[in-house]
Design a protein around this motif. Sequence first.
Motif, PDB file in Angstrom:
ATOM      1  N   ASP A 167       0.827  -1.225   0.000  1.00 11.11           N
ATOM      2  CA  ASP A 167       0.000   0.000   0.000  1.00 11.11           C
ATOM      3  C   ASP A 167       0.854   1.263   0.000  1.00 11.11           C
ATOM      4  OD1 ASP A 167      -2.258  -1.632   0.082  1.00 11.11           O
ATOM      5  OD2 ASP A 167      -2.230  -1.683   2.281  1.00 11.11           O
ATOM      6  N   ALA A 168       1.816   1.289  -0.869  1.00 17.76           N
ATOM      7  CA  ALA A 168       2.673   2.467  -0.984  1.00 17.76           C
ATOM      8  C   ALA A 168       2.119   3.399  -2.055  1.00 17.76           C
ATOM      9  CB  ALA A 168       4.092   2.052  -1.329  1.00 17.76           C
ATOM     10  N   LEU A 169       2.312   4.694  -1.877  1.00 22.09           N
ATOM     11  CA  LEU A 169       1.916   5.688  -2.865  1.00 22.09           C
ATOM     12  C   LEU A 169       3.028   5.763  -3.903  1.00 22.09           C
ATOM     13  CD1 LEU A 169      -0.307   7.836  -3.506  1.00 22.09           C
ATOM     14  CD2 LEU A 169       1.207   9.500  -2.388  1.00 22.09           C
ATOM     15  N   THR A 170       2.717   5.404  -5.153  1.00 26.42           N
ATOM     16  CA  THR A 170       3.774   5.321  -6.169  1.00 26.42           C
ATOM     17  C   THR A 170       3.428   6.142  -7.397  1.00 26.42           C
ATOM     18  OG1 THR A 170       2.862   3.399  -7.322  1.00 26.42           O
ATOM     19  CG2 THR A 170       4.281   2.966  -5.415  1.00 26.42           C
ATOM     20  N   ILE A 171       4.479   6.521  -8.118  1.00 24.19           N
ATOM     21  CA  ILE A 171       4.348   7.164  -9.422  1.00 24.19           C
ATOM     22  C   ILE A 171       5.385   6.536 -10.346  1.00 24.19           C
ATOM     23  CG2 ILE A 171       3.527   9.351  -8.435  1.00 24.19           C
ATOM     24  CD1 ILE A 171       6.359  10.481  -8.988  1.00 24.19           C
ATOM     25  N   PRO A 172       5.187   6.620 -11.665  1.00 22.75           N
ATOM     26  CA  PRO A 172       6.224   6.148 -12.589  1.00 22.75           C
ATOM     27  C   PRO A 172       7.508   6.961 -12.407  1.00 22.75           C
ATOM     28  CG  PRO A 172       4.127   6.377 -13.722  1.00 22.75           C
ATOM     29  CD  PRO A 172       3.948   7.001 -12.368  1.00 22.75           C
ATOM     30  N   ARG A 173       8.627   6.315 -12.592  1.00 22.08           N
ATOM     31  CA  ARG A 173       9.908   6.986 -12.360  1.00 22.08           C
ATOM     32  C   ARG A 173      10.124   8.156 -13.310  1.00 22.08           C
ATOM     33  NH1 ARG A 173      14.775   2.826 -11.095  1.00 22.08           N
ATOM     34  NH2 ARG A 173      15.841   4.842 -11.126  1.00 22.08           N
ATOM     35  N   GLU A 174       9.546   8.075 -14.528  1.00 18.88           N
ATOM     36  CA  GLU A 174       9.770   9.161 -15.482  1.00 18.88           C
ATOM     37  C   GLU A 174       9.044  10.451 -15.086  1.00 18.88           C
ATOM     38  OE1 GLU A 174       6.810   6.274 -17.557  1.00 18.88           O
ATOM     39  OE2 GLU A 174       8.567   6.161 -16.237  1.00 18.88           O
ATOM     40  N   TYR A 175       8.160  10.380 -14.086  1.00 20.43           N
ATOM     41  CA  TYR A 175       7.470  11.584 -13.607  1.00 20.43           C
ATOM     42  C   TYR A 175       8.277  12.300 -12.517  1.00 20.43           C
ATOM     43  CZ  TYR A 175       3.177  10.800 -16.231  1.00 20.43           C
ATOM     44  OH  TYR A 175       2.246  10.664 -17.244  1.00 20.43           O
ATOM     45  N   LEU A 176       9.407  11.751 -12.161  1.00 20.83           N
ATOM     46  CA  LEU A 176      10.239  12.349 -11.109  1.00 20.83           C
ATOM     47  C   LEU A 176      11.282  13.256 -11.750  1.00 20.83           C
ATOM     48  CD1 LEU A 176      10.476  12.137  -7.993  1.00 20.83           C
ATOM     49  CD2 LEU A 176      12.275  10.427  -8.366  1.00 20.83           C
ATOM     50  N   LEU A 177      11.393  14.483 -11.203  1.00 24.72           N
ATOM     51  CA  LEU A 177      12.353  15.464 -11.705  1.00 24.72           C
ATOM     52  C   LEU A 177      13.506  15.619 -10.724  1.00 24.72           C
ATOM     53  CD1 LEU A 177      10.112  18.396 -13.022  1.00 24.72           C
ATOM     54  CD2 LEU A 177      11.845  17.183 -14.353  1.00 24.72           C
ATOM     55  N   ASP A 178      14.744  15.515 -11.238  1.00 24.78           N
ATOM     56  CA  ASP A 178      15.934  15.758 -10.407  1.00 24.78           C
ATOM     57  C   ASP A 178      15.903  14.952  -9.114  1.00 24.78           C
ATOM     58  OD1 ASP A 178      16.745  17.555 -12.351  1.00 24.78           O
ATOM     59  OD2 ASP A 178      15.781  19.252 -11.336  1.00 24.78           O
TER      60      ASP A 178
END
Length: 360
Positions: A308-319
Amino acid sequence: MKPYFIITLLLVILASCSGKQEKIQPTVEDITESVYASGVVKSRNQYQVFPTVSGVIQQIMVTEGDVVEKGEPLMKLDNEAARLSTENARIAAEYNRVSANAEKLKEAQETIDLARSKKETDSLLLVRQRNLWAKQIGTKVELEQRELNYKNSLTAYKSAILRYNDLRKQLNFAAKQSQKSLQISETMSGDYTIRSETDGKVYSVLKEQGELVSPQTPVAVMGDANEFILELQVDEYDIARVKPGQLVLLNLDSYKGQVFEGKVYKVNPAMNERTRSFTVEASFVTTPPALYPNLTTEANIIIQTKKDALTIPREYLLDSSYVLTKGKDRVQVQTGLMDYQKVEIVKGITKEDVLLKPAR
């Protein structure tokens, strides 16, 4: 409609389409952090067989797939010179046996017996001469002669005993020395038979009959018949996170589309300076139907898992620590676990936020 107007319209449409940015909302799901490793399957206790002497292969006594016991012969090398040397050592050992030299000891014993008899005779004559001299019978010269004879016979008797003891020591030494030489020669002769060091299976015969081999050249590959392990290579940047007991998920080219499980049981502490990697050994938890040494594998060593972790795709992460929200605001976030596709967001946004994919 004029051509230049149509071209301009198309450019405007394309520009408006390209201006649309992909967007997502964070997802609540399980995430697993893992370390990538590549490697090979090996038989447990797999090893290369090396001869201990140089020679020409005279006979190969096994084939690939044979199951052998410890000490069972695998190959024989030409050992005519070793055979002759052993035969020569055996002849020398037979010649130097103490029992084969019994006549010499018997002769030395007879010399002792004769010397003892003469000593006893000279002792009796000396006593008699002393008794006569006490009665003023005989001469001083005769008495001194008897004393001299007794001393000489006593010396001869002692010398005979010493020679006997020395002869026996020499014979015992020669017998032991020649027997030891025979054992050494037999051992060296035995080196011309290459034997299995363990119970196991012959996986590869690397040489053919008639080939010259040396102690620097392997002649076969052997290992356990039924038990296999994974020998994985882990990059030096990831090795600090790998520990015994961790789960390994792996796939094999021989079983495409299937995932098997293993478990890390050993992390070798020495780094390979050429590849800048460490060797990690793992055992199978779920085993494929058939395995062979040197099959290639790609694996993920599971470091930790979070539900139950809050996740996003890695390509949406900046710096590494920012995201771009729908209002094009640059928001700082705190990240947690990360795999090859997604990253956990610990702090900074919620699952209701809409995120824009950064332009790359």
